[in-house]
Write a protein that holds these residues in place. Structure first.
Motif, PDB file in Angstrom:
ATOM      1  N   UNK A 177       0.859  -1.188   0.000  1.00 57.78           N
ATOM      2  CA  UNK A 177       0.000   0.000   0.000  1.00 57.78           C
ATOM      3  C   UNK A 177       0.895   1.238   0.000  1.00 57.78           C
ATOM      4  N   UNK A 178       0.809   2.028  -1.082  1.00 54.27           N
ATOM      5  CA  UNK A 178       1.639   3.233  -1.259  1.00 54.27           C
ATOM      6  C   UNK A 178       0.668   4.353  -1.611  1.00 54.27           C
ATOM      7  N   UNK A 179       0.026   4.976  -0.615  1.00 54.05           N
ATOM      8  CA  UNK A 179      -1.089   5.886  -0.877  1.00 54.05           C
ATOM      9  C   UNK A 179      -0.808   6.959  -1.926  1.00 54.05           C
TER      10      UNK A 179
ATOM     11  N   UNK B 142      -0.922   4.962  -5.316  1.00 61.98           N
ATOM     12  CA  UNK B 142      -1.829   3.813  -5.407  1.00 61.98           C
ATOM     13  C   UNK B 142      -3.108   4.082  -6.179  1.00 61.98           C
ATOM     14  N   UNK B 143      -3.290   5.293  -6.625  1.00 64.58           N
ATOM     15  CA  UNK B 143      -4.523   5.592  -7.346  1.00 64.58           C
ATOM     16  C   UNK B 143      -5.769   5.554  -6.483  1.00 64.58           C
ATOM     17  N   UNK B 144      -5.609   5.844  -5.193  1.00 65.22           N
ATOM     18  CA  UNK B 144      -6.777   5.942  -4.331  1.00 65.22           C
ATOM     19  C   UNK B 144      -7.207   4.657  -3.663  1.00 65.22           C
ATOM     20  N   UNK B 145      -6.401   3.604  -3.720  1.00 66.73           N
ATOM     21  CA  UNK B 145      -6.760   2.359  -3.054  1.00 66.73           C
ATOM     22  C   UNK B 145      -6.822   2.553  -1.544  1.00 66.73           C
ATOM     23  N   UNK B 146      -7.850   2.014  -0.919  1.00 73.59           N
ATOM     24  CA  UNK B 146      -7.912   2.008   0.535  1.00 73.59           C
ATOM     25  C   UNK B 146      -6.949   0.947   1.076  1.00 73.59           C
TER      26      UNK B 146
ATOM     27  N   UNK C   5      -1.722   2.680   3.881  1.00 74.48           N
ATOM     28  CA  UNK C   5      -3.048   3.215   4.197  1.00 74.48           C
ATOM     29  C   UNK C   5      -3.632   2.477   5.397  1.00 74.48           C
ATOM     30  N   UNK C   6      -4.428   3.188   6.174  1.00 73.23           N
ATOM     31  CA  UNK C   6      -5.047   2.609   7.371  1.00 73.23           C
ATOM     32  C   UNK C   6      -5.809   1.343   7.001  1.00 73.23           C
TER      33      UNK C   6
END
Length: 452
Positions: A199-201, A204-208, A247-248
């Motif tokens: 996860x690389x906010x 990441x193109x908006x991935x949770x 990301x959380x």
């Protein structure tokens, strides 16, 4: 910053004058002499970031042989969290030095090793029964954590993540993602090592967090298989990879999957551990409880020490004699570790890390608002970074990053770069630094960005 005409070298530790002071250009003539000797005596593969010869350090400064006093925003890569030559550490190591320097714990044990293990069992996340084993370097501890996980599970495969950094030994180079300078030409690497997407906010193109975890788990299940997987290893906040904060929800989802599939979850807290992120360990920010925790760097105030701490049933699975090493848990390093932990506790350095983080995030976000080349500011506590980009495309800008770092170095500020793309400036000040020094150092970085 002050400018003086002649070198002023004082004793190390907190007694040093806490100011940025340039006597000569960087490097000065005495530093150049040492660098010339280095070129003749030291393997060229052992590089350096700043062309200086250090003679003293403490508080928030490093002093070189020419009398230049530089603001330290690197802490020896997150090692001297309690500051250089911290008084309790100096006192404890000096006392131990007069008693004995070595017996090898696996030959004839001593209390210091046991006391460090007890403290690690107490401080690391989770209320379960734990055991610890001590080693010398972060890479050595990572390698032992993998070894323990494989022995416990009777499985072989290990998954690391994109952008990961876990060390420079053969196995840990395999776990590490970045090719140059860590891996190129050094293979073949250890087998049964696989990689999953992180996860690389910012990219990441908006991935949770949950979505990014689902993506990673899908790759793991399809390309490795839980039935073959001994362990997943991850830095709760990536270090060399670019201070990437997942990301959380990402980390808890990975831990939950590991629990459901009898896979050991290893948290590599080498760079994030010991108050650095405003908690004892970065895992605490997401409420996760790793099966094994790997620590080093900030554990012993600058002396070489590392550890693996984890669930007793996992740690105890290795046969007697299966863990150890000649220098692991050296008595001097153990004395330093106990004094270092006491310093974190007694001097309120976890709270201080949060205060430093507030200054870093505030100042760097102001830069981001004013300058579109600052693409992202991220981190926790006194572990914060800014990612520099081409404002038109968002592409990583390694050249700009290098130029800003070079400006800072020339003007008396120690900063480090990182990131898979070489476009991240990371800030790891000692937790003993004053706000005045920290703000002065950040002002120089801002000037460097303006001039680049």
């Amino acid at each position: 910053m002050t400018l003086v005409d002649t070198p002023v070298i004082t004793a190390g530790g907190p007694s040093l004058t806490q100011e940025r002071r340039l006597v000569t250009a960087i490097p000065g003539p005495r530093s150049q002499e040492l660098l010339a000797r280095k070129a003749e005596a030291v393997a060229s593969g052992v590089g350096h970031t700043l062309p200086i010869s250090v003679v003293a350090a403490g508080g928030g400064v490093i002093v070189d042989a020419d009398g230049n006093s530089l603001i330290d925003l690197g802490s020896g890569i997150a090692v001297t969290g309690v500051g250089n030559s911290a008084p309790r550490v100096v006192e404890a190591v000096t006392a131990q030095l007069h008693s004995f320097t070595h017996t090898c714990f696996t030959v004839s044990p001593y209390e210091g090793y046991v006391a460090v293990a007890e403290k690690l069992n107490e401080l690391t996340p989770g209320a379960h029964v734990k055991r610890s084993a001590l080693f010398n370097s972060g890479a050595e501890a990572v390698e032992n954590a993998v070894k323990i996980a494989r022995h416990f599970t009777k499985k072989q495969a290990v998954v690391a993540f994109d952008h990961a950094y876990h060390g420079r030994t053969n196995l840990t180079m395999g776990l590490t993602a970045k090719n140059i300078p860590y891996k190129s030409g050094f293979g073949p690497f250890a087998s049964e090592v696989y990689r999953a997407p992180l996860s690389y906010p910012f990219r990441d193109g908006g991935l949770s967090g949950a979505e990014a975890a689902g993506r990673a788990i899908s790759v793991i299940e399809k390309q490795v298989g839980a039935e073959n997987l001994a362990a997943i290893i991850i830095e709760p906040i990536q270090g060399e990879g670019g201070f990437i904060v997942p990301a959380a929800g990402f980390l808890p989802a990975i831990v939950e999957w590991c629990r459901a599939n009898d896979v050991v979850f290893i948290a590599d807290e080498v760079q994030t551990g010991f108050a650095r992120t405003g908690a004892w360990f970065a895992s605490e920010h997401e409420g996760i409880v790793p099966d094994l925790v790997v620590t080093a760097k900030g554990i012993a105030g600058g002396l070489p020490l590392s550890a693996v701490t984890g669930r007793a049933e996992i740690m105890d699975s290795a046969m007697a004699g299966g863990l150890g090493g000649t220098y692991g848990g050296n008595p001097l390093a153990c004395a330093a570790a106990l004094a270092t932990i006491e310093t974190y506790e007694e001097d309120g350095l976890i709270d201080r890390a949060r205060e430093i983080g507030a200054v870093l995030i505030g100042r760097l976000n102001a830069l981001r608002t004013a300058d579109p080349r600052v693409g992202d500011v991220r981190g926790r506590g006194a572990m914060v970074a800014m990612e520099l980009v081409d404002p038109a495309s968002g592409a990583p800008d390694a050249a700009l990053t290098s130029a800003v770092a070079a400006y800072a170095h020339a003007n008396g500020v120690v900063v480090l770069t990182c990131g898979t793309y070489g476009n991240v400036i990371r800030f790891l000040p000692p937790l003993t630094i004053s706000d005045e020094l920290l703000i002065d150092g950040l002002s120089v970085v801002a000037e460097g960005l303006k001039h680049a």
